[in-house]
Design a protein around this motif. Sequence first.
Motif, PDB file in Angstrom:
ATOM      1  N   VAL A  53      -5.430   7.374  -7.087  1.00  0.00           N
ATOM      2  CA  VAL A  53      -4.248   7.277  -6.227  1.00  0.00           C
ATOM      3  C   VAL A  53      -3.631   5.883  -6.392  1.00  0.00           C
ATOM      4  O   VAL A  53      -4.324   4.878  -6.227  1.00  0.00           O
ATOM      5  N   PRO A  54      -2.357   5.781  -6.727  1.00  0.00           N
ATOM      6  CA  PRO A  54      -1.730   4.456  -6.945  1.00  0.00           C
ATOM      7  C   PRO A  54      -1.774   3.592  -5.682  1.00  0.00           C
ATOM      8  O   PRO A  54      -1.485   4.067  -4.577  1.00  0.00           O
ATOM      9  N   GLN A  55      -2.117   2.333  -5.852  1.00  0.00           N
ATOM     10  CA  GLN A  55      -2.179   1.399  -4.731  1.00  0.00           C
ATOM     11  C   GLN A  55      -0.787   1.103  -4.161  1.00  0.00           C
ATOM     12  O   GLN A  55      -0.650   0.758  -2.981  1.00  0.00           O
ATOM     13  N   ASP A  56       0.248   1.288  -4.973  1.00  0.00           N
ATOM     14  CA  ASP A  56       1.611   1.009  -4.509  1.00  0.00           C
ATOM     15  C   ASP A  56       1.982   1.876  -3.309  1.00  0.00           C
ATOM     16  O   ASP A  56       2.712   1.432  -2.406  1.00  0.00           O
ATOM     17  N   TYR A  57       1.486   3.109  -3.285  1.00  0.00           N
ATOM     18  CA  TYR A  57       1.797   4.000  -2.172  1.00  0.00           C
ATOM     19  C   TYR A  57       1.220   3.450  -0.866  1.00  0.00           C
ATOM     20  O   TYR A  57       1.874   3.463   0.176  1.00  0.00           O
ATOM     21  N   TYR A  58      -0.010   2.953  -0.938  1.00  0.00           N
ATOM     22  CA  TYR A  58      -0.644   2.398   0.262  1.00  0.00           C
ATOM     23  C   TYR A  58       0.082   1.132   0.721  1.00  0.00           C
ATOM     24  O   TYR A  58       0.266   0.915   1.927  1.00  0.00           O
ATOM     25  N   ASP A  59       0.484   0.308  -0.226  1.00  0.00           N
ATOM     26  CA  ASP A  59       1.192  -0.928   0.136  1.00  0.00           C
ATOM     27  C   ASP A  59       2.525  -0.617   0.813  1.00  0.00           C
ATOM     28  O   ASP A  59       2.888  -1.244   1.825  1.00  0.00           O
ATOM     29  N   GLU A  89       1.841   0.687   4.292  1.00  0.00           N
ATOM     30  CA  GLU A  89       1.414  -0.377   5.202  1.00  0.00           C
ATOM     31  C   GLU A  89       2.599  -1.226   5.656  1.00  0.00           C
ATOM     32  O   GLU A  89       2.670  -1.647   6.819  1.00  0.00           O
ATOM     33  N   VAL A  90       3.539  -1.454   4.744  1.00  0.00           N
ATOM     34  CA  VAL A  90       4.745  -2.199   5.117  1.00  0.00           C
ATOM     35  C   VAL A  90       5.549  -1.433   6.169  1.00  0.00           C
ATOM     36  O   VAL A  90       6.125  -2.014   7.093  1.00  0.00           O
ATOM     37  N   ASP A  91       5.561  -0.104   6.052  1.00  0.00           N
ATOM     38  CA  ASP A  91       6.288   0.729   7.008  1.00  0.00           C
ATOM     39  C   ASP A  91       5.548   0.888   8.334  1.00  0.00           C
ATOM     40  O   ASP A  91       6.057   1.553   9.246  1.00  0.00           O
ATOM     41  N   GLY A  92       4.343   0.332   8.437  1.00  0.00           N
ATOM     42  CA  GLY A  92       3.595   0.390   9.681  1.00  0.00           C
ATOM     43  C   GLY A  92       2.693   1.595   9.831  1.00  0.00           C
ATOM     44  O   GLY A  92       2.230   1.892  10.949  1.00  0.00           O
ATOM     45  N   ALA A  93       2.397   2.315   8.742  1.00  0.00           N
ATOM     46  CA  ALA A  93       1.521   3.481   8.823  1.00  0.00           C
ATOM     47  C   ALA A  93       0.073   3.041   8.987  1.00  0.00           C
ATOM     48  O   ALA A  93      -0.402   2.137   8.288  1.00  0.00           O
ATOM     49  N   ARG A 139      -1.963   7.177   6.592  1.00  0.00           N
ATOM     50  CA  ARG A 139      -2.054   6.983   5.137  1.00  0.00           C
ATOM     51  C   ARG A 139      -2.946   8.048   4.504  1.00  0.00           C
ATOM     52  O   ARG A 139      -2.648   8.550   3.418  1.00  0.00           O
ATOM     53  N   PHE A 140      -4.029   8.393   5.199  1.00  0.00           N
ATOM     54  CA  PHE A 140      -4.910   9.432   4.666  1.00  0.00           C
ATOM     55  C   PHE A 140      -4.211  10.789   4.654  1.00  0.00           C
ATOM     56  O   PHE A 140      -4.322  11.546   3.681  1.00  0.00           O
ATOM     57  N   ARG A 141      -3.488  11.090   5.726  1.00  0.00           N
ATOM     58  CA  ARG A 141      -2.861  12.408   5.844  1.00  0.00           C
ATOM     59  C   ARG A 141      -1.698  12.597   4.883  1.00  0.00           C
ATOM     60  O   ARG A 141      -1.546  13.683   4.298  1.00  0.00           O
ATOM     61  N   HIS A 142      -0.875  11.566   4.704  1.00  0.00           N
ATOM     62  CA  HIS A 142       0.354  11.727   3.937  1.00  0.00           C
ATOM     63  C   HIS A 142       0.273  11.181   2.512  1.00  0.00           C
ATOM     64  O   HIS A 142       1.181  11.439   1.713  1.00  0.00           O
ATOM     65  N   ILE A 143      -0.769  10.411   2.198  1.00  0.00           N
ATOM     66  CA  ILE A 143      -0.889   9.853   0.847  1.00  0.00           C
ATOM     67  C   ILE A 143      -2.179  10.324   0.177  1.00  0.00           C
ATOM     68  O   ILE A 143      -2.145  10.999  -0.853  1.00  0.00           O
ATOM     69  N   LEU A 156      -4.759  12.461   1.074  1.00  0.00           N
ATOM     70  CA  LEU A 156      -5.091  13.883   1.032  1.00  0.00           C
ATOM     71  C   LEU A 156      -4.193  14.687   0.101  1.00  0.00           C
ATOM     72  O   LEU A 156      -4.698  15.469  -0.719  1.00  0.00           O
ATOM     73  N   PRO A 157      -2.858  14.527   0.155  1.00  0.00           N
ATOM     74  CA  PRO A 157      -2.036  15.302  -0.791  1.00  0.00           C
ATOM     75  C   PRO A 157      -2.311  14.978  -2.254  1.00  0.00           C
ATOM     76  O   PRO A 157      -2.294  15.874  -3.106  1.00  0.00           O
ATOM     77  N   LEU A 158      -2.586  13.699  -2.555  1.00  0.00           N
ATOM     78  CA  LEU A 158      -2.749  13.308  -3.955  1.00  0.00           C
ATOM     79  C   LEU A 158      -4.116  13.660  -4.527  1.00  0.00           C
ATOM     80  O   LEU A 158      -4.289  13.637  -5.751  1.00  0.00           O
ATOM     81  N   ILE A 159      -5.090  13.979  -3.674  1.00  0.00           N
ATOM     82  CA  ILE A 159      -6.389  14.415  -4.196  1.00  0.00           C
ATOM     83  C   ILE A 159      -6.552  15.929  -4.078  1.00  0.00           C
ATOM     84  O   ILE A 159      -7.647  16.447  -4.344  1.00  0.00           O
ATOM     85  N   THR A 160      -5.495  16.642  -3.693  1.00  0.00           N
ATOM     86  CA  THR A 160      -5.600  18.105  -3.621  1.00  0.00           C
ATOM     87  C   THR A 160      -5.914  18.757  -4.972  1.00  0.00           C
ATOM     88  O   THR A 160      -6.604  19.782  -4.992  1.00  0.00           O
TER      89      THR A 160
END
Length: 315
Positions: A200-206, A209-213, A218-222, A224-228
């Motif tokens: 999973v790309p680290q850019d998505y998490y960054d 995190e900037v958006d306040g998630a 982060r687990f639900r929207h980044i 979990l979908p990317l490891i489906t």
Amino acid sequence: MAEPRTASVPAYADSRTSRKTKFEKKLRLFGVLFALPWIAGLLLFHLYPLAASLYYSFTSYSILEPGQWVGLDNYRELLHDGTFRTSIYNTLYYTFLFVPLSIVFGVAIALVLNMKIRGQGVYRTLFFIPSLVPPVATTIIWLWLLNPQFGLVNYWLEQIGIPGPPWLGSEHWSKPSLILMSLWGIGQAIVIYLAGLQDVPQDYYDAAEVDGAGTLLRFRHITLPLITPVIFFNLIMGMIGALQNFALPYTLTNGKGTPANSMMFMVMYLYTNGFGYLKMGYASAMAWVLFLIVITLTAVLFATQRRWVFYQGKE
């Protein structure tokens, strides 16, 4: 009027084309020769047994005797075989409970092992080692742990005031006990989940995190979908493996499926009829029923995967 001139093809071009054609033919020949052992093995050890088992399922073949053509009699007998119906129930019960639990626990453990902590490699190794233990050794370990009189599991339960169940000695607790034992050996699936998490790309998490998630968002929207896709792969492989469950229940019950056939699975009953009673035709019919169940469930999963499996780079 002057006649139009036709472009002449140089002689060396024709020779180059012919040489190229000969070279391609040699490449194909060498390719077939190198693949010939694999093709022979496929025909001899896969396609021939597959076709033979389909034919034998319509006969009374018993190894010692060639048998006679009986048509659909084996399949009709299966419909009235109470033990076979019980084995189907046990197999589906085990599959529909073990596979979802293995996904939940596998993803959860992989998330923990993906954390940047000291001794990360040691913990990953500890969770992977049980998958390398042979089924016989696993059986001996868990027979001791789940012993109702002096097993460690019931001892720990008594320490917190919970009376321990009879586990493998009970008709109602035998399959949950087997599921517990199987969950102990999901190390290979955990490694695959861990590889998916690291992809999973680290850019998505960054950005999240900037958006306040938070962590859960982060687990639900980044995550979990990317490891489906990885979950889908383990779901298919886990389901096929669970439907063919044999080693643990056979070793636990010595092939008897006790207590009260609560541990009699389809492959066990197939093995008992084929190699115990030498009813190979009847066992072949069971194998094809199991094959149809596997194909049906796999087709259902592939038909529904478009709704919940997300691949990176595809909308």
